[in-house]
Design a protein around this motif. Sequence first.
Motif, PDB file in Angstrom:
ATOM      1  N   THR A   1       0.810  -1.228   0.000  1.00 23.52           N
ATOM      2  CA  THR A   1       0.000   0.000   0.000  1.00 23.52           C
ATOM      3  C   THR A   1       0.838   1.271   0.000  1.00 23.52           C
ATOM      4  O   THR A   1       0.297   2.369  -0.052  1.00 23.52           O
ATOM      5  CB  THR A   1      -0.947   0.023   1.215  1.00 23.52           C
TER       6      THR A   1
ATOM      7  N   ASN B   1      -3.596  -0.662   6.429  1.00 24.27           N
ATOM      8  CA  ASN B   1      -4.446   0.136   5.531  1.00 24.27           C
ATOM      9  C   ASN B   1      -5.454  -0.769   4.818  1.00 24.27           C
ATOM     10  O   ASN B   1      -5.219  -1.261   3.713  1.00 24.27           O
ATOM     11  CB  ASN B   1      -3.585   0.886   4.517  1.00 24.27           C
ATOM     12  N   VAL B   2      -6.585  -0.978   5.460  1.00 23.63           N
ATOM     13  CA  VAL B   2      -7.589  -1.921   4.968  1.00 23.63           C
ATOM     14  C   VAL B   2      -8.198  -1.451   3.650  1.00 23.63           C
ATOM     15  O   VAL B   2      -8.339  -2.231   2.695  1.00 23.63           O
ATOM     16  CB  VAL B   2      -8.702  -2.137   6.022  1.00 23.63           C
ATOM     17  N   ASP B   3      -8.579  -0.189   3.580  1.00 21.08           N
ATOM     18  CA  ASP B   3      -9.254   0.307   2.379  1.00 21.08           C
ATOM     19  C   ASP B   3      -8.363   0.180   1.139  1.00 21.08           C
ATOM     20  O   ASP B   3      -8.814  -0.273   0.083  1.00 21.08           O
ATOM     21  CB  ASP B   3      -9.677   1.762   2.572  1.00 21.08           C
ATOM     22  N   LYS B   4      -7.098   0.583   1.280  1.00 17.19           N
ATOM     23  CA  LYS B   4      -6.182   0.499   0.127  1.00 17.19           C
ATOM     24  C   LYS B   4      -5.933  -0.962  -0.250  1.00 17.19           C
ATOM     25  O   LYS B   4      -5.919  -1.323  -1.439  1.00 17.19           O
ATOM     26  CB  LYS B   4      -4.867   1.203   0.475  1.00 17.19           C
TER      27      LYS B   4
ATOM     28  N   TYR C   1      -7.881  -3.502   0.249  1.00 12.56           N
ATOM     29  CA  TYR C   1      -9.105  -4.040  -0.361  1.00 12.56           C
ATOM     30  C   TYR C   1      -9.156  -3.682  -1.847  1.00 12.56           C
ATOM     31  O   TYR C   1      -9.431  -4.536  -2.696  1.00 12.56           O
ATOM     32  CB  TYR C   1     -10.332  -3.491   0.362  1.00 12.56           C
ATOM     33  N   GLN C   2      -8.888  -2.435  -2.163  1.00 15.97           N
ATOM     34  CA  GLN C   2      -8.896  -2.001  -3.558  1.00 15.97           C
ATOM     35  C   GLN C   2      -7.876  -2.774  -4.391  1.00 15.97           C
ATOM     36  O   GLN C   2      -8.156  -3.179  -5.525  1.00 15.97           O
ATOM     37  CB  GLN C   2      -8.604  -0.500  -3.636  1.00 15.97           C
TER      38      GLN C   2
ATOM     39  N   ALA D   1      -6.948  -5.417  11.507  1.00 15.31           N
ATOM     40  CA  ALA D   1      -7.072  -4.980  10.112  1.00 15.31           C
ATOM     41  C   ALA D   1      -7.292  -6.176   9.195  1.00 15.31           C
ATOM     42  O   ALA D   1      -8.071  -6.103   8.234  1.00 15.31           O
ATOM     43  CB  ALA D   1      -5.823  -4.212   9.693  1.00 15.31           C
TER      44      ALA D   1
ATOM     45  N   LEU E   1     -10.394  -6.730   6.649  1.00  9.66           N
ATOM     46  CA  LEU E   1     -10.152  -6.979   5.223  1.00  9.66           C
ATOM     47  C   LEU E   1     -10.825  -8.272   4.785  1.00  9.66           C
ATOM     48  O   LEU E   1     -11.458  -8.323   3.717  1.00  9.66           O
ATOM     49  CB  LEU E   1      -8.645  -7.047   4.957  1.00  9.66           C
TER      50      LEU E   1
ATOM     51  N   LYS F   1     -14.522  -7.715   4.264  1.00  7.93           N
ATOM     52  CA  LYS F   1     -14.814  -6.935   3.062  1.00  7.93           C
ATOM     53  C   LYS F   1     -14.630  -7.773   1.798  1.00  7.93           C
ATOM     54  O   LYS F   1     -15.430  -7.687   0.850  1.00  7.93           O
ATOM     55  CB  LYS F   1     -13.906  -5.694   2.998  1.00  7.93           C
TER      56      LYS F   1
ATOM     57  N   SER G   1     -17.516  -9.225  -0.964  1.00  4.39           N
ATOM     58  CA  SER G   1     -17.394  -8.898  -2.389  1.00  4.39           C
ATOM     59  C   SER G   1     -17.082 -10.133  -3.241  1.00  4.39           C
ATOM     60  O   SER G   1     -16.813 -10.008  -4.438  1.00  4.39           O
ATOM     61  CB  SER G   1     -16.292  -7.858  -2.588  1.00  4.39           C
TER      62      SER G   1
END
Length: 400
Positions: free
Chosen positions: A10, A38-41, A43-44, A61, A65, A68, A72
């Motif tokens: 990340t 950094n979970v959001d990054k 995940y993306q 975290a 992850l 999420k 998805s």
Amino acid sequence: MQKITILGATGSIGESTLSVIEHNPEQFSVYALAAASNVDKMYQLCVKWQPEYAAMADVSAALLLEKKLNDSNVTTRVVAGLEGLCEVSSADAVDMVMAAIVGSPGLLPTMAAVKAGKRILLANKEALVMSGQFFIDAAKHYGAQILPVDSEHNAIFQCLSQSVQTDLGYCDLDANGVHSILLTGSGGPFRYSDIASLSDVTPEMAIAHPNWSMGPKISVDSATMMNKGLEFIEAKWLFNAKQEQLKVLIHPQSVIHSMVQYNDGSVIAQMGEPDMRTPIALSMSYPNRIPSGVKPINFTQLNELTFLAPDMARYPCLQLAIDACYTGQHATTAINAANEVSVEAFLNRQLKFTDIALINEAVMSKVCGLSTLDTQSLESLLELDKIARQYARELSIERS
């Protein structure tokens, strides 16, 4: 198809590594992505790259992850903690590991990759700053291949003969006609500032690097030139260099990334745009070269190339690191640990910019004065790292 694990996925190095893969999709695939929290990054990245594994150093975290990704329907398996990072670094399916986790947390996963005999794309400074001799010896013992990713060390690597490139850590510079290695650095944003004004530098001012796009910590290290001091230590281990064979030179334009002077008077320099994708691409493809996505230099647009000797009154952290380099592994471990703590405190507005050097010097002095010091194992160095950090925290609190 070469499979890669990216430690520090990340961060800026991770982003650049993935960009190189995008330019060479037929040669590389992502086996695992690893990061701290950094979970959001992450995940993306998992949605886009669909790696087999994602590793998060922070257990909570990792749980977030995993949820999420499950929601998805992404099949990437999530592993957690130091054990998870070491697992994705040493897996049989992995051909190479990008070691780009900042700080001492990246040391053990990188060492796991070494013990598994992988190609190590070394962007983590601590592997050599904290455990230089252990790391170099382990790479030789386990048959791991070390390739430097830092733009300066990668530049030096490119300027050396193949006999040196294939014998990192044990090469004989004298026997290969090398007179000296010139580590270049931009000098950061304050190279022309009044020294008396440096105590008023804010975090925003320090991270505004004039040439490179980097994270906050390394940007501050560039401003203090501690990064060049740490690179000095790394170069000592990578190229088996004597103290008189290593020199630091300020080059504000960051076009020449480093140079090697030979005993016949020749100087070979590696030049390029200030873009980390160039050294990353070379380390991934060595001994070949692949497209990196970086445009070549347009020499007609270069106005000038200038060089300055570093002023140690402006850059006391650089002098401290050079002093530590040939003092011993305890000194380099201590100053690295102290610097991580002091830079974090500065970024959190708990210390002045000029306090960073004061904390680093005090911690190194205190650690070097310990009569019971043990540096004979990696475990003892990690313990020393903890002690130095605690000293640095205490001193930071006193000065805040």
